[in-house]
Design a protein around this motif. Structure first.
Motif, PDB file in Angstrom:
ATOM      1  N   ARG A  67       0.853  -1.188   0.000  1.00 30.45           N
ATOM      2  CA  ARG A  67       0.000   0.000   0.000  1.00 30.45           C
ATOM      3  C   ARG A  67       0.888   1.236   0.000  1.00 30.45           C
ATOM      4  NH1 ARG A  67      -2.162  -1.861   4.944  1.00 30.45           N
ATOM      5  NH2 ARG A  67      -3.085  -3.862   4.541  1.00 30.45           N
ATOM      6  N   GLU A  68       0.287   2.382  -0.266  1.00 32.97           N
ATOM      7  CA  GLU A  68       1.076   3.620  -0.278  1.00 32.97           C
ATOM      8  C   GLU A  68       1.648   3.939   1.094  1.00 32.97           C
ATOM      9  OE1 GLU A  68      -0.622   7.131  -1.900  1.00 32.97           O
ATOM     10  OE2 GLU A  68      -0.875   6.266  -3.878  1.00 32.97           O
ATOM     11  N   ASP A  69       0.884   3.641   2.142  1.00 32.80           N
ATOM     12  CA  ASP A  69       1.329   4.018   3.482  1.00 32.80           C
ATOM     13  C   ASP A  69       2.127   2.930   4.196  1.00 32.80           C
ATOM     14  OD1 ASP A  69      -0.862   2.382   3.667  1.00 32.80           O
ATOM     15  OD2 ASP A  69      -1.653   3.348   5.467  1.00 32.80           O
ATOM     16  N   SER A  70       2.039   1.673   3.751  1.00 33.79           N
ATOM     17  CA  SER A  70       2.768   0.611   4.451  1.00 33.79           C
ATOM     18  C   SER A  70       3.021  -0.587   3.536  1.00 33.79           C
ATOM     19  CB  SER A  70       1.987   0.152   5.681  1.00 33.79           C
ATOM     20  OG  SER A  70       0.784  -0.471   5.283  1.00 33.79           O
ATOM     21  N   LEU A  71       4.070  -1.304   3.852  1.00 30.02           N
ATOM     22  CA  LEU A  71       4.422  -2.558   3.195  1.00 30.02           C
ATOM     23  C   LEU A  71       4.441  -3.622   4.285  1.00 30.02           C
ATOM     24  CD1 LEU A  71       7.508  -1.225   1.193  1.00 30.02           C
ATOM     25  CD2 LEU A  71       5.153  -1.365   0.392  1.00 30.02           C
ATOM     26  N   ARG A  72       3.721  -4.729   4.071  1.00 31.43           N
ATOM     27  CA  ARG A  72       3.684  -5.802   5.073  1.00 31.43           C
ATOM     28  C   ARG A  72       3.932  -7.139   4.415  1.00 31.43           C
ATOM     29  NH1 ARG A  72      -0.819  -6.219   9.283  1.00 31.43           N
ATOM     30  NH2 ARG A  72      -1.457  -7.767   7.776  1.00 31.43           N
ATOM     31  N   ALA A  73       4.665  -7.996   5.111  1.00 30.20           N
ATOM     32  CA  ALA A  73       4.874  -9.371   4.682  1.00 30.20           C
ATOM     33  C   ALA A  73       4.364 -10.274   5.792  1.00 30.20           C
ATOM     34  CB  ALA A  73       6.344  -9.635   4.399  1.00 30.20           C
ATOM     35  N   VAL A  74       3.545 -11.261   5.410  1.00 29.45           N
ATOM     36  CA  VAL A  74       2.866 -12.116   6.381  1.00 29.45           C
ATOM     37  C   VAL A  74       3.126 -13.572   6.016  1.00 29.45           C
ATOM     38  CG1 VAL A  74       0.607 -12.730   7.336  1.00 29.45           C
ATOM     39  CG2 VAL A  74       1.055 -10.386   6.623  1.00 29.45           C
ATOM     40  N   PHE A  75       3.562 -14.373   6.994  1.00 25.40           N
ATOM     41  CA  PHE A  75       3.613 -15.821   6.806  1.00 25.40           C
ATOM     42  C   PHE A  75       2.182 -16.328   6.894  1.00 25.40           C
ATOM     43  CE2 PHE A  75       8.077 -15.651   8.527  1.00 25.40           C
ATOM     44  CZ  PHE A  75       8.683 -16.070   7.354  1.00 25.40           C
ATOM     45  N   GLU A  76       1.726 -17.036   5.862  1.00 26.07           N
ATOM     46  CA  GLU A  76       0.368 -17.557   5.864  1.00 26.07           C
ATOM     47  C   GLU A  76       0.369 -18.970   6.412  1.00 26.07           C
ATOM     48  OE1 GLU A  76      -1.024 -17.102   1.830  1.00 26.07           O
ATOM     49  OE2 GLU A  76      -2.008 -15.240   2.393  1.00 26.07           O
ATOM     50  N   GLY A  77      -0.623 -19.273   7.201  1.00 26.48           N
ATOM     51  CA  GLY A  77      -0.773 -20.600   7.779  1.00 26.48           C
ATOM     52  C   GLY A  77      -2.076 -20.651   8.542  1.00 26.48           C
ATOM     53  N   VAL A  78      -2.125 -21.494   9.563  1.00 27.98           N
ATOM     54  CA  VAL A  78      -3.314 -21.576  10.399  1.00 27.98           C
ATOM     55  C   VAL A  78      -3.564 -20.216  11.056  1.00 27.98           C
ATOM     56  CG1 VAL A  78      -4.351 -22.713  12.383  1.00 27.98           C
ATOM     57  CG2 VAL A  78      -2.950 -24.026  10.782  1.00 27.98           C
ATOM     58  N   THR A  79      -2.503 -19.620  11.577  1.00 28.79           N
ATOM     59  CA  THR A  79      -2.571 -18.248  12.088  1.00 28.79           C
ATOM     60  C   THR A  79      -1.538 -17.426  11.326  1.00 28.79           C
ATOM     61  OG1 THR A  79      -0.965 -18.724  13.817  1.00 28.79           O
ATOM     62  CG2 THR A  79      -3.283 -18.971  14.391  1.00 28.79           C
ATOM     63  N   ASP A  80      -1.978 -16.334  10.770  1.00 30.02           N
ATOM     64  CA  ASP A  80      -1.060 -15.475  10.016  1.00 30.02           C
ATOM     65  C   ASP A  80      -0.103 -14.784  10.969  1.00 30.02           C
ATOM     66  OD1 ASP A  80      -2.385 -16.253   7.799  1.00 30.02           O
ATOM     67  OD2 ASP A  80      -3.410 -14.353   7.450  1.00 30.02           O
ATOM     68  N   SER A  81       1.121 -14.591  10.509  1.00 30.02           N
ATOM     69  CA  SER A  81       2.140 -13.966  11.338  1.00 30.02           C
ATOM     70  C   SER A  81       2.873 -12.895  10.531  1.00 30.02           C
ATOM     71  CB  SER A  81       3.128 -15.040  11.810  1.00 30.02           C
ATOM     72  OG  SER A  81       4.241 -14.454  12.413  1.00 30.02           O
ATOM     73  N   VAL A  82       2.722 -11.641  10.944  1.00 32.48           N
ATOM     74  CA  VAL A  82       3.418 -10.543  10.276  1.00 32.48           C
ATOM     75  C   VAL A  82       4.880 -10.585  10.703  1.00 32.48           C
ATOM     76  CG1 VAL A  82       3.596  -8.044  10.018  1.00 32.48           C
ATOM     77  CG2 VAL A  82       1.357  -9.114  10.227  1.00 32.48           C
ATOM     78  N   PHE A  83       5.787 -10.693   9.730  1.00 30.43           N
ATOM     79  CA  PHE A  83       7.204 -10.760  10.082  1.00 30.43           C
ATOM     80  C   PHE A  83       8.015  -9.604   9.531  1.00 30.43           C
ATOM     81  CE2 PHE A  83       7.057 -12.831   6.008  1.00 30.43           C
ATOM     82  CZ  PHE A  83       8.255 -12.495   5.403  1.00 30.43           C
ATOM     83  N   LEU A  84       7.449  -8.829   8.649  1.00 26.42           N
ATOM     84  CA  LEU A  84       8.191  -7.720   8.067  1.00 26.42           C
ATOM     85  C   LEU A  84       7.215  -6.583   7.809  1.00 26.42           C
ATOM     86  CD1 LEU A  84      11.070  -7.073   7.068  1.00 26.42           C
ATOM     87  CD2 LEU A  84      10.420  -7.959   4.850  1.00 26.42           C
ATOM     88  N   ARG A  85       7.545  -5.414   8.312  1.00 29.04           N
ATOM     89  CA  ARG A  85       6.683  -4.245   8.149  1.00 29.04           C
ATOM     90  C   ARG A  85       7.561  -3.038   7.898  1.00 29.04           C
ATOM     91  NH1 ARG A  85       2.531  -3.645  12.768  1.00 29.04           N
ATOM     92  NH2 ARG A  85       2.223  -5.718  11.962  1.00 29.04           N
ATOM     93  N   ARG A  86       7.242  -2.275   6.871  1.00 29.08           N
ATOM     94  CA  ARG A  86       7.999  -1.079   6.521  1.00 29.08           C
ATOM     95  C   ARG A  86       7.028   0.034   6.150  1.00 29.08           C
ATOM     96  NH1 ARG A  86      11.599  -3.683   8.182  1.00 29.08           N
ATOM     97  NH2 ARG A  86      13.410  -4.545   7.155  1.00 29.08           N
ATOM     98  N   PRO A  87       7.436   1.291   6.327  1.00 28.08           N
ATOM     99  CA  PRO A  87       6.596   2.384   5.821  1.00 28.08           C
ATOM    100  C   PRO A  87       6.576   2.364   4.294  1.00 28.08           C
ATOM    101  CG  PRO A  87       8.582   3.235   6.919  1.00 28.08           C
ATOM    102  CD  PRO A  87       8.594   1.752   7.056  1.00 28.08           C
ATOM    103  N   GLY A  88       5.488   2.804   3.721  1.00 29.73           N
ATOM    104  CA  GLY A  88       5.328   2.771   2.276  1.00 29.73           C
ATOM    105  C   GLY A  88       5.973   3.961   1.587  1.00 29.73           C
ATOM    106  N   PRO A  89       5.813   4.023   0.274  1.00 31.41           N
ATOM    107  CA  PRO A  89       6.421   5.113  -0.489  1.00 31.41           C
ATOM    108  C   PRO A  89       5.791   6.478  -0.226  1.00 31.41           C
ATOM    109  CG  PRO A  89       5.124   3.705  -1.921  1.00 31.41           C
ATOM    110  CD  PRO A  89       5.147   3.050  -0.585  1.00 31.41           C
ATOM    111  N   ALA A  90       4.672   6.526   0.453  1.00 33.82           N
ATOM    112  CA  ALA A  90       4.034   7.818   0.736  1.00 33.82           C
ATOM    113  C   ALA A  90       4.905   8.677   1.646  1.00 33.82           C
ATOM    114  CB  ALA A  90       2.672   7.600   1.377  1.00 33.82           C
ATOM    115  N   ARG A  91       5.794   8.063   2.418  1.00 34.44           N
ATOM    116  CA  ARG A  91       6.659   8.877   3.279  1.00 34.44           C
ATOM    117  C   ARG A  91       7.646   9.700   2.470  1.00 34.44           C
ATOM    118  NH1 ARG A  91      11.503   5.687   6.113  1.00 34.44           N
ATOM    119  NH2 ARG A  91      12.141   4.446   4.333  1.00 34.44           N
TER     120      ARG A  91
END
Length: 144
Positions: A67-91
């Protein structure tokens, strides 16, 4: 004889400096736009590669949310787990247009889906595109 600068010489110098600044400022603005777009493109490309290598390392499917405001990477499985989060290009005041806002990568690092994903990053008149393929490659191109 006195030493010093006359008012006429001072005015002439100020006019010359003003004319040079008027010529240089539009180029400096475009240069700053190019720097912001280039940096945002590199940040998204490195985010993509980091998430891809994490999918391979953990042997698990990864979902990238761009997204413009954030970048997220999530491991998908039984329970999703966010492992990488960065501000988006809007900054950097850069707009992001994506053919798909979510990219899925398999445990082998290959993308899911039938088509490539094209991301266009734009600020004023400067634009670059980042195309990600199903094979995991990311290619940058300048948009005219």
């Amino acid at each position: 004889m006195r030493r010093g600068v006359t008012l006429v010489v001072l005015v002439v110098v100020l006019v010359i400096v003003g004319a040079l600044c008027a010529l240089a400022l539009p180029r400096a603005g475009r240069w700053l736009d190019w720097i912001a777009v280039d940096r945002a493109t590199w940040e998204i490309a490195s985010f993509y590669q980091t998430a891809r290598f994490a999918a391979i390392y953990r042997d698990q499917q990864v979902r990238l949310e761009l997204r413009e405001d954030s970048l997220r990477a999530v491991f998908e499985g039984v329970t999703d787990s966010v492992f990488l989060r960065r501000p988006g290009p809007a900054r950097h005041a850069v707009r992001l247009t994506a053919s798909r806002a979510i990219i899925r990568l398999g445990p082998t690092g290959l993308g899911f889906g039938a088509a490539n994903t094209k991301l266009v990053l734009r600020r004023c008149a400067v634009a670059e595109s980042l195309t990600t393929s199903r094979l995991g490659r990311a290619r940058r191109t300048r948009v005219p």
